[in-house]
Write a protein that holds these residues in place. Sequence first.
Motif, PDB file in Angstrom:
ATOM      1  N   THR A  11     -22.166 -21.415  61.326  1.00 19.84           N
ATOM      2  CA  THR A  11     -22.780 -20.822  60.422  1.00 19.84           C
ATOM      3  C   THR A  11     -22.940 -19.610  59.695  1.00 19.84           C
ATOM      4  O   THR A  11     -21.985 -18.748  60.329  1.00 19.84           O
ATOM      5  CB  THR A  11     -24.475 -21.620  61.221  1.00 19.84           C
ATOM      6  OG1 THR A  11     -24.144 -21.176  62.316  1.00 19.84           O
ATOM      7  CG2 THR A  11     -24.515 -23.174  60.881  1.00 19.84           C
ATOM      8  N   ASN A  13     -24.102 -16.361  59.961  1.00 21.80           N
ATOM      9  CA  ASN A  13     -24.742 -14.518  60.562  1.00 21.80           C
ATOM     10  C   ASN A  13     -24.441 -14.733  62.319  1.00 21.80           C
ATOM     11  O   ASN A  13     -24.984 -14.850  63.156  1.00 21.80           O
ATOM     12  CB  ASN A  13     -26.316 -14.783  60.797  1.00 21.80           C
ATOM     13  CG  ASN A  13     -26.739 -14.194  59.781  1.00 21.80           C
ATOM     14  OD1 ASN A  13     -26.582 -13.058  58.766  1.00 21.80           O
ATOM     15  ND2 ASN A  13     -28.096 -15.369  58.642  1.00 21.80           N
ATOM     16  N   GLY A  15     -21.701 -14.632  63.828  1.00 18.88           N
ATOM     17  CA  GLY A  15     -20.973 -13.413  64.497  1.00 18.88           C
ATOM     18  C   GLY A  15     -19.201 -13.548  63.806  1.00 18.88           C
ATOM     19  O   GLY A  15     -18.027 -13.211  64.420  1.00 18.88           O
ATOM     20  N   THR A  18     -16.903 -10.976  62.953  1.00 18.29           N
ATOM     21  CA  THR A  18     -16.715 -10.049  63.745  1.00 18.29           C
ATOM     22  C   THR A  18     -15.682 -10.884  64.507  1.00 18.29           C
ATOM     23  O   THR A  18     -14.374  -9.266  65.247  1.00 18.29           O
ATOM     24  CB  THR A  18     -17.808  -9.728  64.354  1.00 18.29           C
ATOM     25  OG1 THR A  18     -18.999  -9.702  63.604  1.00 18.29           O
ATOM     26  CG2 THR A  18     -17.509  -8.362  65.509  1.00 18.29           C
ATOM     27  N   GLY A  31     -20.673  -9.219  57.421  1.00 15.29           N
ATOM     28  CA  GLY A  31     -22.287  -8.572  56.825  1.00 15.29           C
ATOM     29  C   GLY A  31     -23.226  -9.939  56.772  1.00 15.29           C
ATOM     30  O   GLY A  31     -22.555 -10.585  57.712  1.00 15.29           O
ATOM     31  N   LYS A  36     -21.347 -14.669  51.952  1.00 17.21           N
ATOM     32  CA  LYS A  36     -20.276 -12.975  51.680  1.00 17.21           C
ATOM     33  C   LYS A  36     -18.831 -13.390  51.036  1.00 17.21           C
ATOM     34  O   LYS A  36     -18.495 -13.013  51.087  1.00 17.21           O
ATOM     35  CB  LYS A  36     -20.949 -12.526  52.988  1.00 17.21           C
ATOM     36  CG  LYS A  36     -20.441 -11.143  53.073  1.00 17.21           C
ATOM     37  CD  LYS A  36     -20.463 -10.643  54.001  1.00 17.21           C
ATOM     38  CE  LYS A  36     -20.030 -11.778  55.703  1.00 17.21           C
ATOM     39  NZ  LYS A  36     -19.885 -11.465  56.767  1.00 17.21           N
ATOM     40  N   ALA A 146     -18.377 -11.265  70.463  1.00 15.27           N
ATOM     41  CA  ALA A 146     -17.022 -10.509  69.889  1.00 15.27           C
ATOM     42  C   ALA A 146     -17.658  -9.229  69.604  1.00 15.27           C
ATOM     43  O   ALA A 146     -16.311  -8.505  69.817  1.00 15.27           O
ATOM     44  CB  ALA A 146     -17.381 -10.986  68.265  1.00 15.27           C
ATOM     45  N   ARG A 490     -29.528  -6.852  64.835  1.00 14.35           N
ATOM     46  CA  ARG A 490     -28.308  -6.759  65.835  1.00 14.35           C
ATOM     47  C   ARG A 490     -28.200  -4.898  65.746  1.00 14.35           C
ATOM     48  O   ARG A 490     -27.332  -4.349  64.535  1.00 14.35           O
ATOM     49  CB  ARG A 490     -27.743  -7.640  65.570  1.00 14.35           C
ATOM     50  CG  ARG A 490     -27.927  -9.156  65.899  1.00 14.35           C
ATOM     51  CD  ARG A 490     -26.931  -9.487  66.234  1.00 14.35           C
ATOM     52  NE  ARG A 490     -27.455 -11.465  66.415  1.00 14.35           N
ATOM     53  CZ  ARG A 490     -27.287 -12.615  65.666  1.00 14.35           C
ATOM     54  NH1 ARG A 490     -26.567 -12.177  64.757  1.00 14.35           N
ATOM     55  NH2 ARG A 490     -27.587 -12.947  66.457  1.00 14.35           N
TER      56      ARG A 490
HETATM   57  N1  LIG Z   1     -24.284  -8.313  70.179  1.00 10.93           N
HETATM   58  C1  LIG Z   1     -23.850  -9.234  70.104  1.00 10.93           C
HETATM   59  N2  LIG Z   1     -23.329  -8.536  68.422  1.00 10.93           N
HETATM   60  C2  LIG Z   1     -22.701  -9.432  67.105  1.00 10.93           C
HETATM   61  C3  LIG Z   1     -21.854  -9.982  68.660  1.00 10.93           C
HETATM   62  N3  LIG Z   1     -20.577 -10.651  67.977  1.00 10.93           N
HETATM   63  C4  LIG Z   1     -21.545 -10.051  66.678  1.00 10.93           C
HETATM   64  N4  LIG Z   1     -22.468  -9.617  66.165  1.00 10.93           N
HETATM   65  C5  LIG Z   1     -23.130  -9.014  65.449  1.00 10.93           C
HETATM   66  O1  LIG Z   1     -23.901  -9.531  64.640  1.00 10.93           O
HETATM   67  C6  LIG Z   1     -24.003  -9.180  63.827  1.00 10.93           C
HETATM   68  C7  LIG Z   1     -23.103 -10.591  62.318  1.00 10.93           C
HETATM   69  O2  LIG Z   1     -22.158 -11.048  62.854  1.00 10.93           O
HETATM   70  P1  LIG Z   1     -20.921 -11.237  60.980  1.00 10.93           P
HETATM   71  O3  LIG Z   1     -19.894 -11.034  62.480  1.00 10.93           O
HETATM   72  O4  LIG Z   1     -21.286  -9.883  59.906  1.00 10.93           O
HETATM   73  O5  LIG Z   1     -21.331 -12.949  61.278  1.00 10.93           O
HETATM   74  P2  LIG Z   1     -21.046 -13.144  60.493  1.00 10.93           P
HETATM   75  O6  LIG Z   1     -22.331 -14.004  59.698  1.00 10.93           O
HETATM   76  O7  LIG Z   1     -20.884 -15.173  60.982  1.00 10.93           O
HETATM   77  O8  LIG Z   1     -19.747 -13.404  59.614  1.00 10.93           O
HETATM   78  C8  LIG Z   1     -23.334  -7.890  62.852  1.00 10.93           C
HETATM   79  O9  LIG Z   1     -23.894  -6.880  63.108  1.00 10.93           O
HETATM   80  C9  LIG Z   1     -22.276  -8.373  64.327  1.00 10.93           C
HETATM   81  O10 LIG Z   1     -22.002  -6.544  65.177  1.00 10.93           O
HETATM   82  C10 LIG Z   1     -22.152 -10.486  70.182  1.00 10.93           C
HETATM   83  O11 LIG Z   1     -20.781 -10.894  70.251  1.00 10.93           O
HETATM   84  N5  LIG Z   1     -23.339  -9.466  69.909  1.00 10.93           N
END
Ligand SMILES: Nc1nc2c(ncn2[C@@H]2O[C@H](COP(=O)(O)OP(=O)(O)O)[C@@H](O)[C@H]2O)c(=O)[nH]1
Lengths: 662, 76
Positions: A11, A13, A15, A18, A31, A36, A146, A490
């Motif tokens: 889903t 957000n 991560g 990441t 993002g 995105k 991550a 975050r």
């Molecule tokens: N605290 C924490 N933040 C995370 C973790 N993984 C990702 N994030 C944060 O979550 C936010 C969204 O991550 P992103 O990879 O863009 O999510 P996506 O929409 O699934 O691709 C970013 O600001 C990351 O730094 C984690 O394991 N712990």
Amino acid sequence: MREIKVALVGTPNVGKSTIYNALTHNHEHTGNWSGKTVGVSKGECEYLDTLYHFYDLPGTYSLISKSREEVVATDFIVFAEFDVAVVVCDATSLNKGIGLVLQTKEICKNVVVCINLIDEAEKKGIHINYSLLEERLGCKVALVSAKNKKGLDELLMAIKTSKEQAYLDVDYGVLNETIRDITKTIQTSKYNPKWIALKILENNAYYIQQFKELGIIQKEYEVSLDYDVHLEVVLHMSKRVKDILKDVVTYDNVHYNDKMRKIDKILTSKIWGIPIMLLLLFLCFYLTIVGANYPSDLLFSFFSSLEKYIMMGLEAIHLPNILVDLLVNGVYKTLYWVVSVMLPPMLIFFPIFSFLEDLGVLPRIAFNMDHTFSKCKACGKQALTMCMGIGCNAVGVTGARIIDSKRERLIAILTNVFMPCNGKFPSLIAIITCFFVGFHHTWGSLLCALILTGFILLGIILTFLVSFVLSKTILKGEPSSFTIELPPYRMPKILDTIFYSIKNRAIFVLGRAVKVAIPAGVLIWVIANVYIHGLPILNYLINALNPVGFLLGLDGVILLALLLGFPANEIVIPILLMCYLNSSTLIDMDNLNILKDILVSNGWTIKTAICFILLFMYRFPCSTTLLTIHKETGSKFYTLLSVLIPLSMGIILCLLVNYIFL
Amino acid sequence: MKLNQINLDDVVTILSVDKDASIKRRLFDLGFIPGEEVKCVLMSPAHNPVAYEINGSVIALRGVDAHHIEVAYERN
Ligand SMILES: Nc1nc2c(ncn2[C@@H]2O[C@H](COP(=O)(O)OP(=O)(O)O)[C@@H](O)[C@H]2O)c(=O)[nH]1
């Protein structure tokens, strides 16, 4: 070496990007909103004698619906060749993720569950009984954080050791019998017949057509049930999720979100919501203005000091003089001009923007602004594309993909130019400083940022106005809907954010600018250096443009500069100076005092300055943006419209200023 | 009662989602499923859209869309 192809599902957000970046070092930008990544990106990673190919699918809430991202993701899972599907879940809201896991297990046999954000779950006092979950799901579960690069090795091991299993068999209650009947008529070993039966039952035209073409569906089905099929499917699925998660998740402290809510309440409050957003905008500009000034000068003098050496080098290899002049005074000069003016503000603006994006501020902006957009029958997510447009209009236009409805997406694309991009800032600031602020003001840059914010406010108002008119005329129709997730704030990793935003955005935009600066340099050199009847082409053009220029409160030179600046906004003022000073190359403007003197002696007044800024901000998209618009809309008509709309707004505003107000 | 009629911090349970709403599928995807508990957590400056907490995530909906969702207060 063993090779494994892995599809990353999740889903928005959670991560996912990441994780993908950490594993593949491919460093796509992360993002915070869905859609995105609309395409599928691919990256590799090697671990313990195994080569992993990762396919990062767009974030999707389900595999049942049919929005753009969901079709891309579902199509990939159904039809693409890969070995293991990894479903990334958010430990702080497992419900959603497990739903997606079950839907994936209906389609493919080898699924690994990756639970991310375990650090956040821990902080929020959420406990998850992972072994129980693993047992109930019947597939491997890997725990990951991550951001802290924790658990990634375990994830890779889980992928490697995961085995194929039978498709998940969900109890669909009242639908069971019909599903069974249809399933019997479907012969396939490659796909799950039950899933295909479900699509037939849902009357999903797209997948019915796909499987017909594959020869798997061979007849027409007439199924009419008294039930709302989709509702039944969703209800049974959610019941299954609840059963699985029963006693798996326990909460220590139910008020874990309180602090975030408090911040949110201020950020979206009636009184403070909008002012805080404007303040943020203003701050971005202020930092960009203050920070970019000095490095810009530095770059500039560095590049221009190289000029004579390049000239000497080219002469040493006996190039004809005229070619040396073209290459150095035409191409090289334009090139370094664009780079030194454009690079520093981008290096500041993009990291700030990415930081706000990763922090989770942007969806809140869309949330605050949606009401106004809905009044214009547009979508609140347009606020996000506008923010991106300030970075680069081409990025903003591409970003419009996050808007689901085609009508609203077109509105967002056609109005994106009303947000002036970074490349226009330095020129805007120079003119604002010369004519509105003065040079020795203690609060010079602050005042400058304020006035700039004012002009951008005008752009925002125009965006609303044009959006409104468009949805009443060419792009008529009811607004579709606006749904957006407000993810928890975050804290991003600052260094990563800076690094990726520079690598993926600033350098990318710069690369495109450089590509168009080269032909522009040649063109400018030609019109300034090729003579007809003793006068350069330049003069004929200026004379031809003069009447129109005067009508708009400008002159032929300004119009010519604005036209020639089509490939890159950065070179408008240099061209202006080149023409005024009768020079045959672009002219340096590092001293604003001199700039003002030159402009004033050529008849500039405050009115000229205002008209210039208006037409400079609202004329037409730069060439890169225009190409992007054509690519995104696939239509010559809309591309033309994207030129005509801002151009006519710019002209109208100039006429207004020229004849009514001053 | 419709979802758009509840007040800030109210907790309600979803009874049904309009069968014919064009946005029905999207609402289901986001977790607005009959039987689920929803809390109104945030109002935008114009009080439309409004953000709801459902299943641990916060989702913003416009009034017209929330109007498709029939809800009731918890019985206990
Ligand atoms: N605290 C924490 N933040 C995370 C973790 N993984 C990702 N994030 C944060 O979550 C936010 C969204 O991550 P992103 O990879 O863009 O999510 P996506 O929409 O699934 O691709 C970013 O600001 C990351 O730094 C984690 O394991 N712990």
